[in-house]
Design an enzyme around this catalytic site. Structure first.
Site, PDB file in Angstrom:
ATOM      1  N   ASP A 199       0.836  -1.197   0.000  1.00 32.88           N
ATOM      2  CA  ASP A 199       0.000   0.000   0.000  1.00 32.88           C
ATOM      3  C   ASP A 199       0.874   1.251   0.000  1.00 32.88           C
ATOM      4  O   ASP A 199       0.368   2.365  -0.105  1.00 32.88           O
ATOM      5  CB  ASP A 199      -0.987   0.000   1.162  1.00 32.88           C
ATOM      6  CG  ASP A 199      -0.325  -0.034   2.522  1.00 32.88           C
ATOM      7  OD1 ASP A 199       0.917   0.001   2.605  1.00 32.88           O
ATOM      8  OD2 ASP A 199      -1.060  -0.102   3.539  1.00 32.88           O
ATOM      9  N   ASP A 242      -0.659  -6.555  -0.621  1.00 35.02           N
ATOM     10  CA  ASP A 242      -0.902  -5.852   0.639  1.00 35.02           C
ATOM     11  C   ASP A 242      -2.391  -5.535   0.764  1.00 35.02           C
ATOM     12  O   ASP A 242      -3.001  -4.983  -0.160  1.00 35.02           O
ATOM     13  CB  ASP A 242      -0.099  -4.554   0.650  1.00 35.02           C
ATOM     14  CG  ASP A 242       0.376  -4.182   2.039  1.00 35.02           C
ATOM     15  OD1 ASP A 242       0.044  -4.894   2.997  1.00 35.02           O
ATOM     16  OD2 ASP A 242       1.100  -3.177   2.148  1.00 35.02           O
ATOM     17  N   LYS A 292      -0.814  -9.836   2.644  1.00 33.07           N
ATOM     18  CA  LYS A 292      -0.205  -9.340   3.877  1.00 33.07           C
ATOM     19  C   LYS A 292      -1.168  -8.400   4.576  1.00 33.07           C
ATOM     20  O   LYS A 292      -1.855  -7.610   3.922  1.00 33.07           O
ATOM     21  CB  LYS A 292       1.100  -8.580   3.583  1.00 33.07           C
ATOM     22  CG  LYS A 292       1.801  -8.073   4.853  1.00 33.07           C
ATOM     23  CD  LYS A 292       3.094  -7.328   4.540  1.00 33.07           C
ATOM     24  CE  LYS A 292       2.863  -5.919   4.025  1.00 33.07           C
ATOM     25  NZ  LYS A 292       2.256  -5.033   5.052  1.00 33.07           N
ATOM     26  N   GLU A 346      -1.602  -6.018   8.463  1.00 32.95           N
ATOM     27  CA  GLU A 346      -0.930  -5.496   9.632  1.00 32.95           C
ATOM     28  C   GLU A 346      -1.643  -5.909  10.910  1.00 32.95           C
ATOM     29  O   GLU A 346      -2.852  -6.151  10.922  1.00 32.95           O
ATOM     30  CB  GLU A 346      -0.848  -3.968   9.563  1.00 32.95           C
ATOM     31  CG  GLU A 346      -0.033  -3.452   8.393  1.00 32.95           C
ATOM     32  CD  GLU A 346       0.062  -1.939   8.355  1.00 32.95           C
ATOM     33  OE1 GLU A 346       0.724  -1.421   7.439  1.00 32.95           O
ATOM     34  OE2 GLU A 346      -0.521  -1.269   9.242  1.00 32.95           O
ATOM     35  N   GLU A 387       8.763  -4.176  11.423  1.00 33.00           N
ATOM     36  CA  GLU A 387       9.137  -2.851  10.918  1.00 33.00           C
ATOM     37  C   GLU A 387       9.508  -1.916  12.054  1.00 33.00           C
ATOM     38  O   GLU A 387       8.780  -1.807  13.047  1.00 33.00           O
ATOM     39  CB  GLU A 387       8.001  -2.236  10.093  1.00 33.00           C
ATOM     40  CG  GLU A 387       8.367  -0.874   9.527  1.00 33.00           C
ATOM     41  CD  GLU A 387       7.427  -0.386   8.438  1.00 33.00           C
ATOM     42  OE1 GLU A 387       7.600   0.770   7.982  1.00 33.00           O
ATOM     43  OE2 GLU A 387       6.530  -1.142   8.029  1.00 33.00           O
TER      44      GLU A 387
END
Length: 280
Positions: free
Chosen positions: A60, A99, A129, A131, A197
């Site tokens: 993204d 993403d 993926k 988050e 991250e």
């Protein structure tokens, strides 16, 4: 006779062996570092694939690097699908991860599955993926149970930047306990790998040693099982300040700028097009 790929790529029998989720696990077992880059188009995807990059993330981060947004938050599924289709159709070996953007999985497991299914059916990607650690474990589990591989993402999560208070390193001090809990949660939910991250390198080392699945660093130091970067950062295309963890391997902004100036000057001077560029 090889099977045709409906998204335009070649089958494994026509070229290099396709990277699969098992190769991520084997790499961790054997101590082989995993390499990943973002990609948003078929031209860079083909270059990175031929260079031997293991996986390509259609992130993204396209919001900042392709679509002209200030953050990743406005990016939609409909915007990422054609970009992901272009990348997936261009590669022969690399594993392509789509993403899932902000707002496409937060409300629950069924919404997350719906988004993941769209990416898999409409793009030719090999995984998705999303988050979040403990807060996203139900979504991860539901997607994995449906046969879709999931790469998790913990630590600094850009889609939550306002809640986190900006670009703040995660996992320091007491935050390490939550980071470890997030890592264990995504592994138990079935993720095949996890992105860390903006995490201190020692925290990333502890998580890497704790988990059975591979860890992928985005500014999490050298002690993880692999590394991932936004390609426009290390290639010198991103304007302004770049993160501390990025090493620039090229100055494409300078190269393209010089080429554009040279072309403009040739056209203005009547040098281009010359006879060799003209039809009789």
């Amino acid at each position: 006779m090889s099977e045709q790929n409906p998204y335009g790529g070649a089958s494994a029998s026509d070229g290099p062996k396709r990277v699969r989720t098992r190769h991520f696990q084997n790499a961790k077992r054997d101590g082989i570092k995993i390499t990943g880059l973002t990609s948003y188009d078929q031209l860079t995807a083909r270059i990175f694939d031929e260079a031997g990059i293991d996986f390509l993330l259609v992130g993204d981060s396209a919001g900042n690097n392709v679509l002209g947004y200030e953050t990743t938050l406005p990016v939609t599924v409909d915007e990422l699908i054609p970009l992901t289709r272009a990348v997936a159709g261009a590669v022969r070996r690399a594993f392509v991860v789509a993403d899932m953007p902000f707002g496409s999985y937060e409300s629950g497991a069924e919404e997350a599955l719906h988004t993941a299914v769209r990416f898999m059916k409409e793009t030719g990607a090999h995984a998705v993926k999303l988050e979040g650690g403990e807060r996203s474990h139900k979504q991860i589990r539901r997607i994995v149970q449906s046969g879709i591989p999931v790469m998790a993402h913990i630590g600094y999560t850009p889609q939550s930047e306002h809640g986190l208070g900006g670009h703040i390193i995660q996992g320091r001090g007491e935050g390490l306990e939550q980071l470890l809990a997030d890592a264990v949660a995504v592994q138990e939910a079935g993720a095949f790998a996890v992105v860390l991250e903006m995490v201190p390198s020692d925290a990333a080392r502890q998580i890497t040693e704790r988990l059975d699945i591979p860890t992928i660093s985005v500014g999490a130091g050298p002690h993880t099982d692999g590394q991932l970067l936004v390609w426009t950062d290390w290639a010198g295309l991103t304007p302004g300040r770049i993160p501390k963890f990025v090493k620039q391997y090229a100055d494409l902004s300078g190269i393209l700028g010089a080429a554009a100036q040279a072309w403009q000057q040739d056209v203005s001077a009547g040098v281009y097009p010359g006879p060799e560029h003209s039809y009789e």
